[in-house]
Design a protein around this motif. Structure first.
Motif, PDB file in Angstrom:
ATOM      1  N   PRO A   1       6.926  -7.427   0.191  1.00  0.00           N
ATOM      2  CA  PRO A   1       6.158  -8.011  -0.905  1.00  0.00           C
ATOM      3  C   PRO A   1       6.296  -9.525  -1.028  1.00  0.00           C
ATOM      4  CG  PRO A   1       8.205  -7.110  -1.741  1.00  0.00           C
ATOM      5  CD  PRO A   1       8.203  -6.838  -0.267  1.00  0.00           C
ATOM      6  N   GLY A   2       7.227 -10.130  -0.275  1.00  0.00           N
ATOM      7  CA  GLY A   2       7.427 -11.573  -0.373  1.00  0.00           C
ATOM      8  C   GLY A   2       8.151 -11.978  -1.638  1.00  0.00           C
ATOM      9  N   ASN A   3       8.204 -13.296  -1.881  1.00  0.00           N
ATOM     10  CA  ASN A   3       8.859 -13.824  -3.078  1.00  0.00           C
ATOM     11  C   ASN A   3       8.204 -15.150  -3.448  1.00  0.00           C
ATOM     12  OD1 ASN A   3      10.030 -15.894  -1.418  1.00  0.00           O
ATOM     13  ND2 ASN A   3      11.729 -14.516  -0.899  1.00  0.00           N
ATOM     14  N   ALA A   4       8.800 -15.874  -4.378  1.00  0.00           N
ATOM     15  CA  ALA A   4       8.190 -17.124  -4.842  1.00  0.00           C
ATOM     16  C   ALA A   4       8.137 -18.175  -3.738  1.00  0.00           C
ATOM     17  CB  ALA A   4       8.973 -17.670  -6.042  1.00  0.00           C
ATOM     18  N   GLY A   5       9.034 -18.078  -2.756  1.00  0.00           N
ATOM     19  CA  GLY A   5       9.025 -19.024  -1.652  1.00  0.00           C
ATOM     20  C   GLY A   5       7.955 -18.704  -0.627  1.00  0.00           C
ATOM     21  N   THR A   6       7.836 -17.439  -0.247  1.00  0.00           N
ATOM     22  CA  THR A   6       6.818 -17.067   0.736  1.00  0.00           C
ATOM     23  C   THR A   6       5.419 -17.302   0.191  1.00  0.00           C
ATOM     24  OG1 THR A   6       6.792 -14.741   0.036  1.00  0.00           O
ATOM     25  CG2 THR A   6       8.333 -15.341   1.800  1.00  0.00           C
TER      26      THR A   6
ATOM     27  N   GLU B   1      13.246 -31.549  -5.539  1.00  0.00           N
ATOM     28  CA  GLU B   1      14.191 -32.599  -5.178  1.00  0.00           C
ATOM     29  C   GLU B   1      15.080 -32.155  -4.005  1.00  0.00           C
ATOM     30  OE1 GLU B   1      12.931 -33.185  -9.359  1.00  0.00           O
ATOM     31  OE2 GLU B   1      13.603 -31.479  -8.159  1.00  0.00           O
ATOM     32  N   ALA B   2      15.455 -30.871  -4.005  1.00  0.00           N
ATOM     33  CA  ALA B   2      16.319 -30.355  -2.938  1.00  0.00           C
ATOM     34  C   ALA B   2      15.628 -30.402  -1.579  1.00  0.00           C
ATOM     35  CB  ALA B   2      16.745 -28.924  -3.256  1.00  0.00           C
ATOM     36  N   LEU B   3      14.328 -30.256  -1.578  1.00  0.00           N
ATOM     37  CA  LEU B   3      13.575 -30.240  -0.323  1.00  0.00           C
ATOM     38  C   LEU B   3      13.581 -31.597   0.379  1.00  0.00           C
ATOM     39  CD1 LEU B   3      10.540 -28.024  -1.379  1.00  0.00           C
ATOM     40  CD2 LEU B   3      12.323 -27.430   0.268  1.00  0.00           C
ATOM     41  N   GLU B   4      14.001 -32.642  -0.312  1.00  0.00           N
ATOM     42  CA  GLU B   4      14.081 -33.961   0.319  1.00  0.00           C
ATOM     43  C   GLU B   4      15.196 -33.999   1.368  1.00  0.00           C
ATOM     44  OE1 GLU B   4      14.754 -36.622  -2.880  1.00  0.00           O
ATOM     45  OE2 GLU B   4      12.874 -36.161  -3.923  1.00  0.00           O
ATOM     46  N   ASP B   5      16.207 -33.169   1.203  1.00  0.00           N
ATOM     47  CA  ASP B   5      17.376 -33.206   2.081  1.00  0.00           C
ATOM     48  C   ASP B   5      17.492 -31.995   3.001  1.00  0.00           C
ATOM     49  OD1 ASP B   5      18.504 -35.559   0.719  1.00  0.00           O
ATOM     50  OD2 ASP B   5      18.806 -34.173  -0.945  1.00  0.00           O
ATOM     51  N   ALA B   6      16.845 -30.900   2.637  1.00  0.00           N
ATOM     52  CA  ALA B   6      17.105 -29.645   3.330  1.00  0.00           C
ATOM     53  C   ALA B   6      15.895 -28.721   3.208  1.00  0.00           C
ATOM     54  CB  ALA B   6      18.341 -28.975   2.729  1.00  0.00           C
ATOM     55  N   THR B   7      16.048 -27.540   3.771  1.00  0.00           N
ATOM     56  CA  THR B   7      15.037 -26.491   3.637  1.00  0.00           C
ATOM     57  C   THR B   7      15.582 -25.438   2.683  1.00  0.00           C
ATOM     58  OG1 THR B   7      14.359 -26.879   5.926  1.00  0.00           O
ATOM     59  CG2 THR B   7      13.584 -24.869   4.887  1.00  0.00           C
ATOM     60  N   VAL B   8      14.783 -25.036   1.717  1.00  0.00           N
ATOM     61  CA  VAL B   8      15.224 -24.055   0.727  1.00  0.00           C
ATOM     62  C   VAL B   8      14.455 -22.762   0.938  1.00  0.00           C
ATOM     63  CG1 VAL B   8      15.484 -23.518  -1.716  1.00  0.00           C
ATOM     64  CG2 VAL B   8      15.767 -25.882  -0.913  1.00  0.00           C
ATOM     65  N   PHE B   9      15.179 -21.719   1.320  1.00  0.00           N
ATOM     66  CA  PHE B   9      14.580 -20.394   1.479  1.00  0.00           C
ATOM     67  C   PHE B   9      14.885 -19.576   0.227  1.00  0.00           C
ATOM     68  CE2 PHE B   9      15.721 -21.677   5.902  1.00  0.00           C
ATOM     69  CZ  PHE B   9      14.423 -21.852   6.367  1.00  0.00           C
ATOM     70  N   HIS B  10      13.902 -18.838  -0.237  1.00  0.00           N
ATOM     71  CA  HIS B  10      14.058 -18.024  -1.439  1.00  0.00           C
ATOM     72  C   HIS B  10      14.551 -16.629  -1.062  1.00  0.00           C
ATOM     73  CE1 HIS B  10      11.593 -20.601  -4.375  1.00  0.00           C
ATOM     74  NE2 HIS B  10      11.693 -21.296  -3.257  1.00  0.00           N
ATOM     75  N   CYS B  11      15.616 -16.191  -1.721  1.00  0.00           N
ATOM     76  CA  CYS B  11      16.195 -14.865  -1.452  1.00  0.00           C
ATOM     77  C   CYS B  11      15.819 -13.860  -2.534  1.00  0.00           C
ATOM     78  CB  CYS B  11      17.713 -14.959  -1.364  1.00  0.00           C
ATOM     79  SG  CYS B  11      18.329 -16.199  -0.214  1.00  0.00           S
ATOM     80  N   GLY B  12      16.056 -14.237  -3.776  1.00  0.00           N
ATOM     81  CA  GLY B  12      15.763 -13.354  -4.901  1.00  0.00           C
ATOM     82  C   GLY B  12      15.132 -14.148  -6.011  1.00  0.00           C
ATOM     83  N   THR B  13      13.842 -14.459  -5.861  1.00  0.00           N
ATOM     84  CA  THR B  13      13.124 -15.270  -6.849  1.00  0.00           C
ATOM     85  C   THR B  13      11.799 -14.616  -7.205  1.00  0.00           C
ATOM     86  OG1 THR B  13      11.955 -16.582  -5.169  1.00  0.00           O
ATOM     87  CG2 THR B  13      14.093 -17.412  -5.925  1.00  0.00           C
TER      88      THR B  13
ATOM     89  N   VAL C   1      20.100 -15.744  -4.650  1.00  0.00           N
ATOM     90  CA  VAL C   1      18.879 -16.345  -5.201  1.00  0.00           C
ATOM     91  C   VAL C   1      18.208 -17.281  -4.206  1.00  0.00           C
ATOM     92  CG1 VAL C   1      17.942 -17.757  -7.075  1.00  0.00           C
ATOM     93  CG2 VAL C   1      19.787 -16.119  -7.538  1.00  0.00           C
ATOM     94  N   LEU C   2      18.961 -18.204  -3.648  1.00  0.00           N
ATOM     95  CA  LEU C   2      18.405 -19.213  -2.744  1.00  0.00           C
ATOM     96  C   LEU C   2      19.310 -19.391  -1.537  1.00  0.00           C
ATOM     97  CD1 LEU C   2      17.494 -21.911  -5.417  1.00  0.00           C
ATOM     98  CD2 LEU C   2      15.844 -20.459  -4.212  1.00  0.00           C
ATOM     99  N   SER C   3      18.709 -19.782  -0.431  1.00  0.00           N
ATOM    100  CA  SER C   3      19.431 -20.046   0.802  1.00  0.00           C
ATOM    101  C   SER C   3      19.068 -21.462   1.234  1.00  0.00           C
ATOM    102  CB  SER C   3      19.010 -19.028   1.872  1.00  0.00           C
ATOM    103  OG  SER C   3      19.721 -19.213   3.067  1.00  0.00           O
ATOM    104  N   VAL C   4      20.017 -22.382   1.110  1.00  0.00           N
ATOM    105  CA  VAL C   4      19.753 -23.803   1.331  1.00  0.00           C
ATOM    106  C   VAL C   4      20.312 -24.214   2.690  1.00  0.00           C
ATOM    107  CG1 VAL C   4      20.061 -26.127   0.420  1.00  0.00           C
ATOM    108  CG2 VAL C   4      19.877 -24.180  -1.154  1.00  0.00           C
ATOM    109  N   THR C   5      19.428 -24.688   3.575  1.00  0.00           N
ATOM    110  CA  THR C   5      19.815 -24.989   4.952  1.00  0.00           C
ATOM    111  C   THR C   5      19.647 -26.469   5.264  1.00  0.00           C
ATOM    112  OG1 THR C   5      19.226 -22.774   5.730  1.00  0.00           O
ATOM    113  CG2 THR C   5      19.327 -24.522   7.383  1.00  0.00           C
ATOM    114  N   GLY C   6      20.726 -27.063   5.758  1.00  0.00           N
ATOM    115  CA  GLY C   6      20.693 -28.439   6.238  1.00  0.00           C
ATOM    116  C   GLY C   6      20.747 -28.468   7.750  1.00  0.00           C
TER     117      GLY C   6
END
Length: 434
Positions: free
Chosen positions: A32-37, A366-378, A392-397
């Motif tokens: 079903p995806g999430n708010a990020g997809t 703001e977080a997207l300026e430094d990294a990629t933010v993947f949504h886990c449970g949103t 909730v979120l998976s933040v990758t640098g």
């Protein structure tokens, strides 16, 4: 290509994100995806476990490829149903997915294939299981045989803990049918590493190594979770060890499954325990200079390993997935960039136990300026992105060094906020300790 990604977590967002970065312009759907997809694909309101409705959607929409993220629909036979419709699917059929769906089955395959792994036995009777504990010493590992969302593994430090874990599974039914049978396994010493192999039924190509952080608290303390962070590459596995891992671990399993009439296509994930101090000079991995044992196999992309591995892949990800799904995978399909990546999971306080939902998340842009933010449970509440899961979120640098990647990830994490937010502050500590 028209591609359906099945699932709703950080792994599925990462798969969709990586597909969106191919040079080809894919038409992406998530069920079903999430708010990020929702930002890069069309979310389809079908549960990942609803096999019949997913098959009906695929029959009507005719995607060029279906990528199955979670283990549950694989074990339930989603790929089997899609195969009947002639739709290429990345993921094993139900019989192959038992490599994750049944720890007893996975042990049988490993033993038959000569794959190095710890001593273990399975039980359905609590008294018999407790009686067998004396053969394993302490600590000892107690595992629910079936799927338990990454939480059905208890490393017991004392006899009381081990007996309590057995009772939770076989008497109190804490894990439902997943715990109707338990595996008692010797505790393997060393450092864990994850190897994800892309398999096309005959051949396999290894993806970059990674290391997960299972425990909830810093210093690898507290209960197991679905994963609180990951990084890639994992220095515990040097590049010279990868051909041996393929030769001695991955391919023997692929061949043993085929011998039993199971053509395995998808990801074969090997959770490894690497011990450089007690190397067995006569063991199957002797050439590696390490004792390497398989702790477990999974039948899909790991989560959060996927969020750390996929950013390091170049080339056409869709083409690699399709070639694996249709039996024509080539080594050249996997292009690995000379980079490092680190992922920090942001969870709801209380996870992996009880936690609150519906918290408004701030600072994502703001977080997207430094990294990629993947949504886990949103999810959404009006225009607001809110929490609706434990992770909730998976933040990758990303960076040229692991330190740079970790610093970027934590810099981005510092820009995100929601009520009762929690995360580990020591991701990749083992790599830096080395």
């Amino acid at each position: 290509m028209k591609i359906l990604i099945v699932g709703s977590g950080g792994r599925e967002h990462a798969i969709a994100w990586r597909l969106s970065r191919d040079e080809e312009n894919h038409e992406l759907y998530c069920a079903p995806g999430n708010a990020g997809t929702a930002q890069i694909a069309v979310n389809v309101a079908i549960s990942a476990d609803d096999i019949a409705t997913l098959a009906l959607w695929a029959e009507e929409e005719k995607p060029d490829l279906v990528v199955v993220g979670p283990e549950a629909p694989l074990v339930k036979g989603l790929v089997d149903e899609l195969e009947k419709l002639g739709i290429p699917s990345f993921g094993p059929v139900a019989a192959g997915a038992l490599m994750e769906g049944s720890k007893r089955f996975a042990k049988e395959i490993m033993d038959a294939a000569g794959v190095p792994t710890g001593k273990a036995a399975t039980f359905t009777d609590a008294a018999a299981a407790k009686d067998a504990l004396k053969e394993y010493g302490l600590p000892v590992v107690i595992k629910a045989d079936g799927l338990a969302a990454g939480k059905g593994v208890i490393v017991a430090e004392t006899l009381d803990e081990a007996c309590r874990a057995i009772d939770d599974m076989l008497v109190a039914n804490k894990f439902g049918s997943a715990g109707a049978e338990v595996l008692i396994e010797e505790f393997l010493h060393g450092e864990e590493c994850s190897i994800l192999a892309m398999v096309d039924g005959e051949n396999a190509v290894l993806l970059p190594s990674s290391q997960d952080h299972k425990r909830i608290f810093d210093g690898d303390k507290g209960p197991n979770t679905g994963g609180m962070g990951a990084y890639s590459p994992a220095p515990v596995i040097s590049s010279d060890k990868l051909p041996l891992i393929k030769e001695k671990i991955i391919m023997p399993v692929v061949r043993e499954l085929k011998k039993r009439g199971i053509v395995y296509r998808g990801i074969l994930y090997a959770g490894l325990m690497v011990n450089d101090e007690n190397s067995n000079p006569h063991g199957p991995m002797a050439k590696s200079g390490s004792t390497i044992n398989v702790v477990e196999f999974n039948a899909r992309f790991g989560d959060p390993e996927t969020e750390a591995v996929l950013p390091r892949l170049g080339g056409s990800f869709a083409r690699a997935l399709l070639n694996a799904a249709t039996g024509c995978l080539k080594e050249s399909d996997i292009v690995v960039k000379d980079s490092c990546a680190a992922t920090v999971i942001i969870s709801s306080e209380g996870y992996p136990g009880d936690y609150e939902k519906g918290k408004k998340i701030e600072g994502l842009d703001e977080a997207l300026e430094d990294a990629t933010v993947f949504h886990c449970g949103t999810g959404f509440s009006g225009d607001d992105v809110i929490t609706c899961g434990g992770r909730v979120l998976s933040v990758t640098g990303e960076g040229s060094t692991l330190r740079e990647a970790v610093d970027k990830a934590y810099e981005a994490v510092g820009k995100i906020s929601f009520d009762k937010m929690f995360y580990r502050k020591d991701i990749a500590h083992r790599a830096f300790d080395r």
